[in-house]
Design a protein around this motif. Structure first.
Motif, PDB file in Angstrom:
ATOM      1  N   THR A 425     -65.368 -48.585 -39.111  1.00 53.89           N
ATOM      2  CA  THR A 425     -65.121 -48.154 -37.729  1.00 53.89           C
ATOM      3  C   THR A 425     -64.281 -49.205 -36.984  1.00 53.89           C
ATOM      4  O   THR A 425     -63.573 -48.882 -36.049  1.00 53.89           O
ATOM      5  CB  THR A 425     -66.415 -47.890 -36.909  1.00 53.89           C
ATOM      6  N   PHE A 426     -64.369 -50.460 -37.412  1.00 51.81           N
ATOM      7  CA  PHE A 426     -63.556 -51.510 -36.786  1.00 51.81           C
ATOM      8  C   PHE A 426     -62.136 -51.569 -37.373  1.00 51.81           C
ATOM      9  O   PHE A 426     -61.310 -52.365 -36.934  1.00 51.81           O
ATOM     10  CB  PHE A 426     -64.223 -52.883 -36.963  1.00 51.81           C
ATOM     11  N   GLY A 427     -61.899 -50.754 -38.392  1.00 49.22           N
ATOM     12  CA  GLY A 427     -60.571 -50.740 -38.995  1.00 49.22           C
ATOM     13  C   GLY A 427     -60.266 -51.986 -39.811  1.00 49.22           C
ATOM     14  O   GLY A 427     -59.109 -52.365 -39.974  1.00 49.22           O
ATOM     15  N   ILE A 428     -61.317 -52.630 -40.328  1.00 50.76           N
ATOM     16  CA  ILE A 428     -61.080 -53.827 -41.141  1.00 50.76           C
ATOM     17  C   ILE A 428     -61.580 -53.589 -42.571  1.00 50.76           C
ATOM     18  O   ILE A 428     -62.211 -52.567 -42.849  1.00 50.76           O
ATOM     19  CB  ILE A 428     -61.787 -55.078 -40.535  1.00 50.76           C
ATOM     20  N   ASN A 429     -61.300 -54.545 -43.451  1.00 48.69           N
ATOM     21  CA  ASN A 429     -61.838 -54.471 -44.805  1.00 48.69           C
ATOM     22  C   ASN A 429     -63.208 -55.151 -44.793  1.00 48.69           C
ATOM     23  O   ASN A 429     -63.305 -56.364 -44.661  1.00 48.69           O
ATOM     24  CB  ASN A 429     -60.882 -55.208 -45.767  1.00 48.69           C
ATOM     25  N   PRO A 430     -64.311 -54.372 -44.926  1.00 48.45           N
ATOM     26  CA  PRO A 430     -65.644 -54.990 -44.814  1.00 48.45           C
ATOM     27  C   PRO A 430     -66.036 -55.795 -46.051  1.00 48.45           C
ATOM     28  O   PRO A 430     -67.088 -56.431 -46.052  1.00 48.45           O
ATOM     29  CB  PRO A 430     -66.588 -53.791 -44.653  1.00 48.45           C
ATOM     30  N   PHE A 431     -65.214 -55.758 -47.098  1.00 46.46           N
ATOM     31  CA  PHE A 431     -65.669 -56.314 -48.379  1.00 46.46           C
ATOM     32  C   PHE A 431     -64.927 -57.563 -48.847  1.00 46.46           C
ATOM     33  O   PHE A 431     -65.118 -58.016 -49.960  1.00 46.46           O
ATOM     34  CB  PHE A 431     -65.640 -55.216 -49.452  1.00 46.46           C
ATOM     35  N   ASN A 432     -64.057 -58.113 -47.994  1.00 40.18           N
ATOM     36  CA  ASN A 432     -63.443 -59.395 -48.372  1.00 40.18           C
ATOM     37  C   ASN A 432     -63.953 -60.486 -47.433  1.00 40.18           C
ATOM     38  O   ASN A 432     -64.748 -60.223 -46.525  1.00 40.18           O
ATOM     39  CB  ASN A 432     -61.912 -59.301 -48.361  1.00 40.18           C
ATOM     40  N   GLN A 433     -63.538 -61.715 -47.656  1.00 40.97           N
ATOM     41  CA  GLN A 433     -63.975 -62.829 -46.791  1.00 40.97           C
ATOM     42  C   GLN A 433     -62.897 -63.902 -46.760  1.00 40.97           C
ATOM     43  O   GLN A 433     -63.140 -65.047 -47.142  1.00 40.97           O
ATOM     44  CB  GLN A 433     -65.332 -63.409 -47.226  1.00 40.97           C
ATOM     45  N   PRO A 434     -61.674 -63.508 -46.303  1.00 40.65           N
ATOM     46  CA  PRO A 434     -60.564 -64.482 -46.345  1.00 40.65           C
ATOM     47  C   PRO A 434     -60.852 -65.741 -45.539  1.00 40.65           C
ATOM     48  O   PRO A 434     -60.393 -66.817 -45.904  1.00 40.65           O
ATOM     49  CB  PRO A 434     -59.376 -63.706 -45.756  1.00 40.65           C
ATOM     50  N   GLY A 435     -61.648 -65.615 -44.467  1.00 39.62           N
ATOM     51  CA  GLY A 435     -61.916 -66.765 -43.611  1.00 39.62           C
ATOM     52  C   GLY A 435     -62.740 -67.853 -44.294  1.00 39.62           C
ATOM     53  O   GLY A 435     -62.670 -69.025 -43.917  1.00 39.62           O
ATOM     54  N   VAL A 436     -63.510 -67.460 -45.323  1.00 42.83           N
ATOM     55  CA  VAL A 436     -64.352 -68.454 -45.999  1.00 42.83           C
ATOM     56  C   VAL A 436     -63.479 -69.468 -46.747  1.00 42.83           C
ATOM     57  O   VAL A 436     -63.860 -70.615 -46.961  1.00 42.83           O
ATOM     58  CB  VAL A 436     -65.343 -67.754 -46.970  1.00 42.83           C
ATOM     59  N   GLU A 437     -62.270 -69.020 -47.125  1.00 47.05           N
ATOM     60  CA  GLU A 437     -61.380 -69.892 -47.890  1.00 47.05           C
ATOM     61  C   GLU A 437     -60.823 -71.040 -47.052  1.00 47.05           C
ATOM     62  O   GLU A 437     -60.480 -72.090 -47.576  1.00 47.05           O
ATOM     63  CB  GLU A 437     -60.205 -69.083 -48.479  1.00 47.05           C
ATOM     64  N   ALA A 438     -60.719 -70.839 -45.726  1.00 48.82           N
ATOM     65  CA  ALA A 438     -60.071 -71.845 -44.874  1.00 48.82           C
ATOM     66  C   ALA A 438     -60.791 -73.191 -44.956  1.00 48.82           C
ATOM     67  O   ALA A 438     -60.166 -74.241 -45.123  1.00 48.82           O
ATOM     68  CB  ALA A 438     -60.021 -71.348 -43.437  1.00 48.82           C
ATOM     69  N   TYR A 439     -62.117 -73.165 -44.883  1.00 46.65           N
ATOM     70  CA  TYR A 439     -62.847 -74.442 -44.938  1.00 46.65           C
ATOM     71  C   TYR A 439     -62.741 -75.074 -46.318  1.00 46.65           C
ATOM     72  O   TYR A 439     -62.670 -76.294 -46.469  1.00 46.65           O
ATOM     73  CB  TYR A 439     -64.314 -74.256 -44.522  1.00 46.65           C
ATOM     74  N   LYS A 440     -62.706 -74.201 -47.347  1.00 45.51           N
ATOM     75  CA  LYS A 440     -62.636 -74.735 -48.711  1.00 45.51           C
ATOM     76  C   LYS A 440     -61.326 -75.489 -48.906  1.00 45.51           C
ATOM     77  O   LYS A 440     -61.298 -76.564 -49.504  1.00 45.51           O
ATOM     78  CB  LYS A 440     -62.752 -73.599 -49.741  1.00 45.51           C
TER      79      LYS A 440
END
Ligand code: PA5
Length: 465
Positions: A425-440
């Motif tokens: 409903t938010f128009g996003i991909n609910p199954f990825n987590q690109p933001g988690v990579e930034a800290y890594k």
């Protein structure tokens, strides 16, 4: 005076009530017609989810997992859990994020509080300790001391097999096993849950001959509690994983329609979305049992990592009541009005206790004599809900009939379906987590990991400024 039950009989399962979702306490905030207006968006999201046409559909195998799981592997998990129980007093479960939170939630919820502290004959399974979910050296040192000379096994869980925190902890406990049992026997006490074909852990497990379990390709970390990721530690703790899967299967059947008047998981998704659109952008998951604290931690990852993208999504937070009423209570009652609560309330506690009788009324508690402590808990939760509604906090409720594996399986699937639909409903991909990579990237850069040379220059320069 005291009654307690962690057992679930066949008969109990057959007559087990399902969880229910209640919107009566948002009546002052949301009108009925707003739900019907939300239906087209939910129908669209449902189609994307079930027809696998939405973004990230390749990671939506969890939708049919409760009926379509690997039964042979399931039996192997049960066998491995028995072997661990025979050989060890402790299972060290190593993993982080989706490879940790589901197991921790279930182990806490399905066993008595202080399970690790109980005498062996009072515990159903092994003691479970978690590791690899932080970069704290003190935590690892302290756990090594707790293990002492007790027999232990290790379950290392990592889909990628390269996550820093669990990889470090695995080295520590692998070497402890080798020191204690010798290299060959140590290998027989290591259980690796990882990708079926790829990754450093997969390769190491193959070379060393560890017993391995699979994290299916189509199930992302935060949706993996009903795979070997959660099932092996849960079974080793002595909880009933068959009941867990039966609860999830019954939920899969119940939440199979797109109509929010018939599907309570979608009604929850709709209610959250309506509240979000009205400016209620933070959701607090509330529990009234200390053993449910990690239910909230698991839920926060499920919701936050699924929805928090493109500057959208409900911020998932939590509070443990009544404990946090004495810390967060003031803010919830009178702070910024962008909060709503979802209360997960147990209809029956796993155990109850009468208020002890005392002559006189020095402590002022005489008016409570004759009622149980769980009745106090229930009245407290009802009172708090009323006060929070009056303070302008919309209140959703999920009723959990019992603190057992069946109900937990049901609840897991309820939340998973809700967030799957809600994400679309938010128009996003609910199954990825690109933001988690930034800290890594920043962490690897500062640690000088090969392949991160450019980032090392960039981040190191910022540190020295
Ligand atoms: O949900 C996710 O995908 C993450 O939280 C991962 O589970 C977490 O980062 C651990 O990854 P891995 O299992 O690859 O070690």
């Amino acid at each position: 005076m005291f009654s307690c039950s962690f057992e679930t009989s066949e008969h109990a399962i057959n007559t087990m009530a399902h969880i229910t979702f209640d919107t009566k306490n948002i009546e002052n905030f949301v009108a009925d017609h707003e739900f019907s207006e939300m239906q087209p968006l939910i129908t669209m999201a449902d189609q994307q989810l079930r027809n696998r046409t939405g973004a990230g559909a390749e990671y939506s195998d969890w939708v049919t997992l409760p009926t379509d799981y690997d039964k042979k592997e399931f039996s192997r998990i049960q066998e491995a859990a028995k072997k661990i129980q025979q050989e060890s007093k402790i299972l060290v479960v190593i993993g982080i994020g989706g490879s940790y939170l589901g197991a921790k939630m279930a182990v806490d919820f399905l066993n008595p509080m202080f399970n690790n502290e109980l005498a062996d004959e009072q515990r159903q399974g092994v003691k479970i300790y978690f590791a690899g979910n932080s970069t704290s050296a003190s935590y690892l040192n302290d756990l090594v001391r707790v293990i002492g000379d007790q027999d232990f096994s290790v379950n290392i869980i990592s889909k990628s097999g390269t996550t820093t925190e669990p990889s470090i902890a695995f080295r520590v406990f692998k070497q402890l096993l080798e020191k204690k049992y010798g290299a060959d026997n140590a290998k027989k006490r290591i259980y690796a849950t990882t990708d079926a074909k790829h990754g450093a852990l997969h390769d190491e497990a193959e070379i060393e001959g560890y017993e391995t379990f699979t994290i299916p390709d189509g199930v992302g970390g935060r949706f993996s509690v009903l795979t070997a990721v959660g099932l092996l530690p849960i079974a080793a703790s002595g909880a009933n994983i068959q009941d867990l899967m039966t609860g999830a299967k019954d939920a899969q059947e119940e939440y199979s329609e797109s109509d929010i008047t018939k599907n309570e998981a979608y009604k929850y998704a709709a209610a959250r979305r309506i509240l979000y659109d009205k400016g209620y952008t933070t959701e607090l998951l509330i529990n009234w049992e200390p053993s449910m604290q990690y239910l909230s931690e698991w839920w926060k990852q499920l919701m936050g990592e699924s929805e928090g993208k493109n500057q959208k999504g409900i911020y998932p937070s939590s509070a443990n009541f009544s404990t946090d009423l004495h810390s967060l209570g003031q803010y919830i009652q009178e702070g910024r009005r962008d909060l709503f609560e979802t209360v997960v309330k147990l209809d029956e506690p796993v155990s109850n206790l009468d208020l002890p009788h005392e002559a006189g009324n020095n402590d002022g508690l005489q008016y409570l004599e004759g009622i149980t402590i769980d009745e106090v808990n229930t009245k407290a939760s009802q009172g708090v809900t009323l006060a929070h509604i009056d303070g302008g906090v919309p209140n959703l409720a999920v009723h959990l009939p019992a603190q057992d594996a069946y109900s937990l399986g049901y609840l897991v699937y309820f939340f998973e379906m809700a967030v799957g639909a809600s994400g679309y409903t938010f128009g996003i991909n609910p199954f990825n987590q690109p933001g988690v990579e930034a800290y890594k990237t920043a962490m690897f850069a500062l640690l000088g990991k090969p392949g991160y040379e450019e980032a090392t220059k960039k981040f190191s320069a910022r540190l020295t400024k």
